[in-house]
Design an enzyme around this catalytic site. Structure first.
Site, PDB file in Angstrom:
ATOM      1  N   HIS A 441      18.536 -98.062  -7.625  1.00 32.44           N
ATOM      2  CA  HIS A 441      19.887 -99.202  -8.820  1.00 32.44           C
ATOM      3  C   HIS A 441      19.424 -98.751  -9.978  1.00 32.44           C
ATOM      4  CE1 HIS A 441      20.326-103.697 -10.172  1.00 32.44           C
ATOM      5  NE2 HIS A 441      19.317-103.648 -11.414  1.00 32.44           N
ATOM      6  N   GLU A 442      18.044 -99.152 -10.304  1.00 34.30           N
ATOM      7  CA  GLU A 442      17.912 -98.126 -11.168  1.00 34.30           C
ATOM      8  C   GLU A 442      18.856 -96.983 -11.771  1.00 34.30           C
ATOM      9  OE1 GLU A 442      16.781-100.470 -14.084  1.00 34.30           O
ATOM     10  OE2 GLU A 442      16.160-101.523 -12.468  1.00 34.30           O
ATOM     11  N   HIS A 445      22.218 -97.784 -12.348  1.00 36.83           N
ATOM     12  CA  HIS A 445      22.462 -98.217 -14.254  1.00 36.83           C
ATOM     13  C   HIS A 445      21.821 -96.321 -14.992  1.00 36.83           C
ATOM     14  CE1 HIS A 445      21.507-101.270 -14.768  1.00 36.83           C
ATOM     15  NE2 HIS A 445      20.229-102.554 -14.543  1.00 36.83           N
ATOM     16  N   HIS A 448      25.150 -94.467 -14.794  1.00 37.33           N
ATOM     17  CA  HIS A 448      26.297 -95.072 -15.921  1.00 37.33           C
ATOM     18  C   HIS A 448      26.192 -94.293 -17.499  1.00 37.33           C
ATOM     19  CE1 HIS A 448      28.036 -98.829 -17.011  1.00 37.33           C
ATOM     20  NE2 HIS A 448      29.284 -97.921 -17.474  1.00 37.33           N
TER      21      HIS A 448
END
Length: 649
Positions: A441-442, A445, A448
């Site tokens: 998940h991290e 980010h 991105h």
């Protein structure tokens, strides 16, 4: 090409250096404003980069205060907040800059590219949301409110960290360790005057261990009670923050803070948010009731909140013959990190090479990231729990990809912080599968931010992305942590190197949506509470009453009276999610939709994955996510894919 910044924070001289930097910036603003013919190149770009360089300087302090918290970092950070807040508020209310931006947008409209137009449009919006166009008295009051809000948020976070660290539960009777995996027992073990004892704390790895596996119900309740009643002094902070947020919103012409918050988000209005959440609630509740009924059938007493994790684990073993502890040797932290990088290489042609650099802690390390063999960015990882680190997991951007005012390319960098079980000389850091999901998940980010090809730093990477879209890339990537092809890359036993078996993977995949509707209800409770809390001024007991009213529909087990969840709700009181916690679910619709498109095309041969890299990751915040999503999928997002992802019919 500019090099990456060296991590450095001079705590002794920080306030002096910060003050000098801000004075220099203010003088620079005056010089820029005196120019006769202001243009994007000679006015907007220098201001944009000035902000970027301030970020370079300030981020190491906020990072240290979060990962190596000490009296010194607290003192310096607390002292710096009013200074930086006053500076940024004054800048964001400067009517001359606001007018210059409007003039440049009008005058150069035909010659600006879409990135530059987006910078100007977002800045003009932010100036209006900061009250740049209002009278001096109102602007002064808004400044006071912003300074006070930042102090209160910092105090909220510090109270929570202090309360988490202050608590410990000592076990001396080994009978009370029954049910706990051996590795958790080893982690808790210590010697006191030659006597072996076991310590459990409110730090996530320790707390989760007992609440999930500990057979002693009284100890489970004691830990649970300590956890959900942390930092009672935060109740006063909540009242004051809510009053200030409401006053600020009204001064800016909004009816309430929820309306103010939506001005920078994808969601159109309050009704669309509430209807979206309540629709999910209606869809998830029947299945959640069935899940709870099944959980209740295996418990010898009426389930309470401190029982659900324990019986969920029992039921999970019964249903899927799945034992978290059996999986952990396959998820040794360093293997998982390396394997995830291998997966990213196959999906996006990224190569990650370890960097030899001394950082803020011996457990922190860095990688350089290459895209198609071209150096793109640096990632700093700090993944293990310790007392000086605040709980949770996050990505924090440091540098943004851009072209600076000299025409040089600046590369991006980020911090990835988690709280995984700590490694020692004797024991490696063995992750739960949930931890693997968190890391993915991290990293979503992170990609991105660092893969941005945008040249304007204010809309590069995660900058300029609507808050209710910012979780889209993180959720997209985390879904692959359940994908068999991906697991086979890195899930290998840390002692034998044996790759995880198909049978184990099948169990994991089948168990993915175990009690998912109950989990959905919990997230919807948080989202509805946060959003409705900001639609008017709730004070004192009204805050709890609102939560209790929502729980009539969302909480299938009535929480104990002592549960003061709100006092620990850091996302909305010390993070950026106020009136925006719904963003997790809003973005999950986008991520589920794109994830299934990639899956249906065979993952590594997926054209959608390549397009996702080119459109979503490369373009950052340079266009609205609504626009980028349309560019990628040629249609609106399909909400049914979110229910499919969660196994909800």
């Amino acid at each position: 090409m500019s090099k990456f910044l060296k991590f450095h924070c001079d705590l002794d001289n920080f306030i002096t250096d910060l003050t000098k930097k801000l004075e220099k910036n203010n003088k620079q603003v005056e010089i820029l404003l005196k120019q006769e013919n202001k243009s994007y190149a000679n006015f907007v770009k220098p201001l944009e980069m000035m902000d970027e360089y301030l970020e370079h300087f300030f981020t190491p302090l906020s990072h240290l205060n979060a990962v190596n918290n000490s009296e010194k970092t607290q003192e310096v950070y607390t002292d710096s907040l009013p200074i930086i807040t006053q500076y940024s508020t004054q800048l964001s209310q400067n009517i001359n800059i606001y007018n210059a931006y409007k003039n440049i947008l009008e005058k150069e409209n035909d010659s600006l590219n879409y990135e530059q137009k987006r910078v100007l449009e977002l800045n003009i919006l932010h100036f209006e949301l900061s009250g740049a166009h209002l009278d001096e008295k109102t602007k002064t009051r808004l400044q006071e409110i912003n300074i006070k809000k930042s102090e209160l948020s910092n105090n909220f976070s510090q109270n929570l960290l202090d309360a988490t660290n202050a608590y410990e539960y000592i076990i001396t009777d080994e009978e009370d360790l029954k049910g706990l995996p051996q590795s958790e027992i080893e982690n808790a073990k210590f010697q006191d005057n030659g006597i072996i004892k076991y310590k459990f704390t409110l730090q996530m790895p320790s707390y989760i261990a007992y609440i999930t596996y500990g057979k002693n119900r009284e100890i489970r309740e004691e830990l649970y009670r300590a956890y959900v009643s942390r930092a009672p002094q935060n109740a006063q902070i909540i009242d004051e923050l809510l009053r200030l947020r409401d006053e600020m919103s009204k001064l800016l012409g909004f009816d309430n803070y929820a309306e103010f918050s939506l001005a920078t988000k994808m969601a159109q209005d309050k009704d669309s948010v509430v209807n979206f959440l309540e629709d999910l609630l209606d869809n998830a509740t029947p299945q959640a009731k069935n899940e709870l009924h099944e959980l209740q059938t295996i418990a010898p007493y009426t389930l309470q909140s401190h029982d659900t994790s324990y019986y969920a684990e029992v039921l999970k073993k019964e249903h899927y013959d799945i034992d978290e502890e059996e999986y952990r040797p396959y998820f040794e932290q360093k293997n998982v990190v390396e394997g995830m990088f291998t997966f990213l290489n196959q999906l996006f042609n990224l190569t990650c090479k370890k960097v030899d650099e001394q950082l803020w802690h011996e457990k922190a390390y860095a990688y350089d990231v290459y895209e198609n063999n071209i150096l793109k960015a640096r990632i700093y990882l700090d993944l293990e729990a310790r007392e000086s680190k605040r709980g949770g997991a996050w990505m924090h951007n440091w540098q943004a990809h851009c072209i600076d005012e000299q025409g040089e390319e600046q590369l991006a960098s980020t911090f990835v912080v988690c709280n995984f079980p700590p490694s020692s000389k004797k024991n490696p850091s063995l992750l739960r599968h949930d931890d693997v999901v968190t890391l993915f998940h991290e990293t979503g980010h992170t990609l991105h931010h660092i893969l941005s090809k945008v040249n304007e730093n204010e809309v590069s990477g995660v900058n300029g992305v609507e808050w209710d879209a910012v979780e889209f890339p993180s959720q997209f990537l985390e879904n692959f942590a359940y994908e068999p092809k991906v697991l086979k890359i890195f899930a290998k036993h840390y002692k034998t190197n044996e790759i995880i078996s198909d049978a184990m993977i099948n169990k994991l995949v089948k168990s993915k949506n175990f009690l998912s509707a109950m989990g959905m209800l919990r997230q919807l409770e948080f989202s509805l509470f946060d959003f409705k809390l900001h639609t008017k001024v709730y004070q004192g007991a009204e805050v709890q009453n609102l939560l209790d009213t929502l729980r009539e529909k969302t909480a299938l087990i009535k929480p104990a009276k002592y549960n003061k969840f709100q006092n620990g709700f850091a996302h909305i009181f010390s993070g950026g999610y106020a009136a925006g916690y719904y963003s997790y679910k809003w973005a999950e619709v986008l991520s589920a939709d794109v994830f299934y498109a990639v899956m249906d095309e065979g993952v590594f041969t997926s054209d959608t994955a390549k397009q996702y890299q080119n459109i979503i990751l490369h373009k950052g915040g340079s266009k609205s996510m609504q626009e980028l999503f349309h560019e990628l999928m040629n249609r609106d997002a399909d909400t049914k894919q979110l229910l499919r992802l969660n196994g909800i019919k």
